[in-house]
Design a protein around this motif. Structure first.
Motif, PDB file in Angstrom:
ATOM      1  N   LEU A 115       0.842  -1.177   0.063  1.00  0.00           N
ATOM      2  CA  LEU A 115       0.023   0.099  -0.124  1.00  0.00           C
ATOM      3  C   LEU A 115       0.886   1.390   0.071  1.00  0.00           C
ATOM      4  O   LEU A 115       0.625   2.392  -0.796  1.00  0.00           O
ATOM      5  CB  LEU A 115      -0.877  -0.028   1.070  1.00  0.00           C
ATOM      6  N   ALA A 116       1.967   1.187   0.548  1.00  0.00           N
ATOM      7  CA  ALA A 116       2.798   2.417   0.667  1.00  0.00           C
ATOM      8  C   ALA A 116       4.286   1.807   1.172  1.00  0.00           C
ATOM      9  O   ALA A 116       4.253   0.828   1.851  1.00  0.00           O
ATOM     10  CB  ALA A 116       2.468   3.473   1.864  1.00  0.00           C
ATOM     11  N   PRO A 117       5.297   2.522   0.984  1.00  0.00           N
ATOM     12  CA  PRO A 117       6.768   2.028   1.583  1.00  0.00           C
ATOM     13  C   PRO A 117       6.464   1.822   2.920  1.00  0.00           C
ATOM     14  O   PRO A 117       6.016   2.522   3.612  1.00  0.00           O
ATOM     15  CB  PRO A 117       7.603   3.111   1.224  1.00  0.00           C
ATOM     16  N   PRO A 118       6.974   0.685   3.301  1.00  0.00           N
ATOM     17  CA  PRO A 118       7.039   0.509   4.944  1.00  0.00           C
ATOM     18  C   PRO A 118       7.382   1.486   5.939  1.00  0.00           C
ATOM     19  O   PRO A 118       6.839   1.564   6.902  1.00  0.00           O
ATOM     20  CB  PRO A 118       7.738  -1.053   5.200  1.00  0.00           C
ATOM     21  N   SER A 119       8.626   2.313   5.367  1.00  0.00           N
ATOM     22  CA  SER A 119       8.852   3.309   6.133  1.00  0.00           C
ATOM     23  C   SER A 119       7.875   4.559   6.715  1.00  0.00           C
ATOM     24  O   SER A 119       7.943   5.429   7.424  1.00  0.00           O
ATOM     25  CB  SER A 119      10.343   3.853   5.769  1.00  0.00           C
ATOM     26  N   TYR A 120       7.082   4.564   5.542  1.00  0.00           N
ATOM     27  CA  TYR A 120       6.123   5.509   5.808  1.00  0.00           C
ATOM     28  C   TYR A 120       5.121   5.396   6.963  1.00  0.00           C
ATOM     29  O   TYR A 120       4.580   6.448   7.467  1.00  0.00           O
ATOM     30  CB  TYR A 120       5.107   5.622   4.718  1.00  0.00           C
ATOM     31  N   ASN A 121       5.170   4.121   7.604  1.00  0.00           N
ATOM     32  CA  ASN A 121       4.377   3.752   8.903  1.00  0.00           C
ATOM     33  C   ASN A 121       5.108   4.584  10.085  1.00  0.00           C
ATOM     34  O   ASN A 121       4.525   4.556  11.126  1.00  0.00           O
ATOM     35  CB  ASN A 121       4.089   2.420   8.850  1.00  0.00           C
ATOM     36  N   LEU A 122       6.248   4.943   9.747  1.00  0.00           N
ATOM     37  CA  LEU A 122       6.855   5.723  10.884  1.00  0.00           C
ATOM     38  C   LEU A 122       6.827   7.101  10.849  1.00  0.00           C
ATOM     39  O   LEU A 122       7.473   7.954  11.492  1.00  0.00           O
ATOM     40  CB  LEU A 122       8.856   5.058  10.841  1.00  0.00           C
ATOM     41  N   GLY A 123       6.428   7.677   9.729  1.00  0.00           N
ATOM     42  CA  GLY A 123       6.441   8.964   9.431  1.00  0.00           C
ATOM     43  C   GLY A 123       4.894   9.384   8.928  1.00  0.00           C
ATOM     44  O   GLY A 123       4.069   9.733   9.918  1.00  0.00           O
ATOM     45  N   ILE A 124       4.781   9.793   7.800  1.00  0.00           N
ATOM     46  CA  ILE A 124       3.386  10.393   7.297  1.00  0.00           C
ATOM     47  C   ILE A 124       2.359   9.498   7.735  1.00  0.00           C
ATOM     48  O   ILE A 124       1.056  10.028   7.867  1.00  0.00           O
ATOM     49  CB  ILE A 124       3.581  10.824   6.126  1.00  0.00           C
ATOM     50  N   LEU A 125       2.475   8.187   7.676  1.00  0.00           N
ATOM     51  CA  LEU A 125       1.149   7.402   8.143  1.00  0.00           C
ATOM     52  C   LEU A 125       1.276   6.866   9.483  1.00  0.00           C
ATOM     53  O   LEU A 125       0.684   6.178  10.011  1.00  0.00           O
ATOM     54  CB  LEU A 125       1.009   6.347   7.204  1.00  0.00           C
ATOM     55  N   GLY A 126       2.193   7.547  10.405  1.00  0.00           N
ATOM     56  CA  GLY A 126       2.473   7.017  11.845  1.00  0.00           C
ATOM     57  C   GLY A 126       2.263   8.147  12.546  1.00  0.00           C
ATOM     58  O   GLY A 126       1.700   9.264  12.455  1.00  0.00           O
ATOM     59  N   MET A 127       3.148   8.315  13.641  1.00  0.00           N
ATOM     60  CA  MET A 127       3.189   9.279  14.630  1.00  0.00           C
ATOM     61  C   MET A 127       2.968  10.682  14.099  1.00  0.00           C
ATOM     62  O   MET A 127       2.627  11.533  14.396  1.00  0.00           O
ATOM     63  CB  MET A 127       4.022   8.807  15.943  1.00  0.00           C
ATOM     64  N   PRO A 128       4.218  10.917  13.166  1.00  0.00           N
ATOM     65  CA  PRO A 128       4.669  12.252  12.956  1.00  0.00           C
ATOM     66  C   PRO A 128       3.517  12.883  12.163  1.00  0.00           C
ATOM     67  O   PRO A 128       2.990  13.951  12.210  1.00  0.00           O
ATOM     68  CB  PRO A 128       5.864  12.351  12.072  1.00  0.00           C
ATOM     69  N   GLY A 129       2.863  12.012  11.084  1.00  0.00           N
ATOM     70  CA  GLY A 129       1.830  12.545  10.402  1.00  0.00           C
ATOM     71  C   GLY A 129       0.410  12.614  11.135  1.00  0.00           C
ATOM     72  O   GLY A 129      -0.144  13.815  10.984  1.00  0.00           O
ATOM     73  N   LEU A 130       0.172  11.718  12.174  1.00  0.00           N
ATOM     74  CA  LEU A 130      -1.122  11.905  13.096  1.00  0.00           C
ATOM     75  C   LEU A 130      -0.718  13.388  13.996  1.00  0.00           C
ATOM     76  O   LEU A 130      -1.702  13.993  14.336  1.00  0.00           O
ATOM     77  CB  LEU A 130      -1.187  10.741  13.718  1.00  0.00           C
TER      78      LEU A 130
END
Length: 332
Positions: A115-130
């Motif tokens: 769905l998205a590069p795994p590292s995105y879950n540490l960034g824009i789709l994770g804590m920083p993005g939220l």
């Protein structure tokens, strides 16, 4: 099976350095029911981790001296005794800084790397993005036509805050620490103006030129003298979203700045600190909104990737000298 891990060696006084960390080899326990063996692939390093290096009272438990540091990470399941995960699954969790580790399945979330590069879950789709989404939308309450100023604007949170503010129809001004970062903010992320705080002779003057109608929303990632200057130019009924104070995290004494209470009072300013877990019941809605903007091309995302497990401490320390553009992550 043995693995290497990074131990929190001692609590730093002021700026952390290499003496804060120690590499050790340890023996992993046998898997129990409900557990998996993980091989780390990505680690997140974040400014909040500096606060966990202190034993002062805070919103989260501090790191334990002599134990591994931990934070958001992506890993592959190598062995499983869990009904929820199988070998080959990609997972997110708050994991130790270790090359391999045994983890309970209840503390992990499966992610789809397609769905998205795994590292995105540490960034824009994770804590920083939220953090960017809720800190701006729920605390900053932007309205069309507002002027929004962001300190630490080229970082993982600030760069997303500015783009979301633009989606809301705001004028957006970013403060960052290099001409390269200002160029990224204005030419790639659509900010209306930027200020290089390291190059300016008079940040108050530059703010007045960039914000001729004053400042309605200030998203504060930095604190210190930058925030002092911004506060002086807040409009009546402005909102200040207190997200971080990285300029003060390594201070060894309590600095004294301008007494801002008269400004907050006479201009009826709302200043509110927040922690992202305040909005955990709404995370699903926030991720859907951010993902939708990404798919529509309304949000762009920047990562600074550091290679190698051995370089996790270096990447973390680099946050305090502004070495990152966007989210700082380590690829193992």
């Amino acid at each position: 099976m043995q693995t290497r891990q990074i131990i929190f060696k001692e609590r730093p006084k002021g700026m952390p350095d290499d003496s804060t960390f120690n590499f050790e080899t340890t023996e992993l326990p046998e898997l129990k029911d409900g557990q998996v063996l993980l091989k780390a692939t990505w680690f997140s390093v974040d400014p909040y981790m500096r606060g966990k290096m202190s034993d002062a009272k805070s919103y989260t438990e501090p790191f334990e001296v002599g134990k591994p540091l931990n934070g958001g990470a992506i890993a592959k399941v190598e062995k499983s005794r869990s009904k929820n995960f199988k070998e080959g699954d990609t997972v997110f969790g708050m994991l130790d800084w270790a090359e391999h580790q045994v983890a309970d399945d209840k503390n992990l979330r499966k992610i789809d790397p397609d769905l998205a590069p795994p590292s995105y879950n540490l960034g824009i789709l994770g804590m920083p993005g939220l953090t960017a989404y809720f800190g701006l939308m729920k605390v900053g309450e932007p309205k069309e036509g507002d002027t929004v100023v962001i300190s630490g604007a080229a970082g993982a949170v600030g760069s997303v805050v500015g783009q979301i503010a633009k989606i809301q129809g705001c004028r957006v001004v970013g403060i960052a620490g290099s001409d390269e970062k200002i160029d990224m903010l204005t030419n790639e992320f659509g900010f209306d103006a930027g200020i290089n705080y390291k190059a300016t002779d008079d940040i108050k003057k530059d703010l007045k030129e960039a914000c001729p109608d004053g400042i309605d929303v200030y998203f504060d990632n930095v604190g210190g003298e930058i925030s002092d200057a911004v506060t002086m130019q807040l409009n009546d009924f402005a909102r200040v979203s207190l997200c971080g104070q990285i300029a003060l995290y390594n201070a060894t004494s309590m600095p004294t700045g301008p007494r801002i209470q008269p400004i907050l009072l006479t201009r009826r300013v709302k200043m509110q600190g927040f922690i992202i877990s305040d909005f955990q019941n709404e995370f699903g809605d926030g991720i859907k909104k951010i993902a939708s903007w990404l798919q529509q091309g309304k949000l762009k995302y920047e990562e600074t990737v550091v290679e190698g497990f051995d370089n996790i401490p270096k990447a973390f320390l680099g946050l305090f000298s502004g070495e990152n553009k966007g989210k700082m992550v380590v690829k193992v």
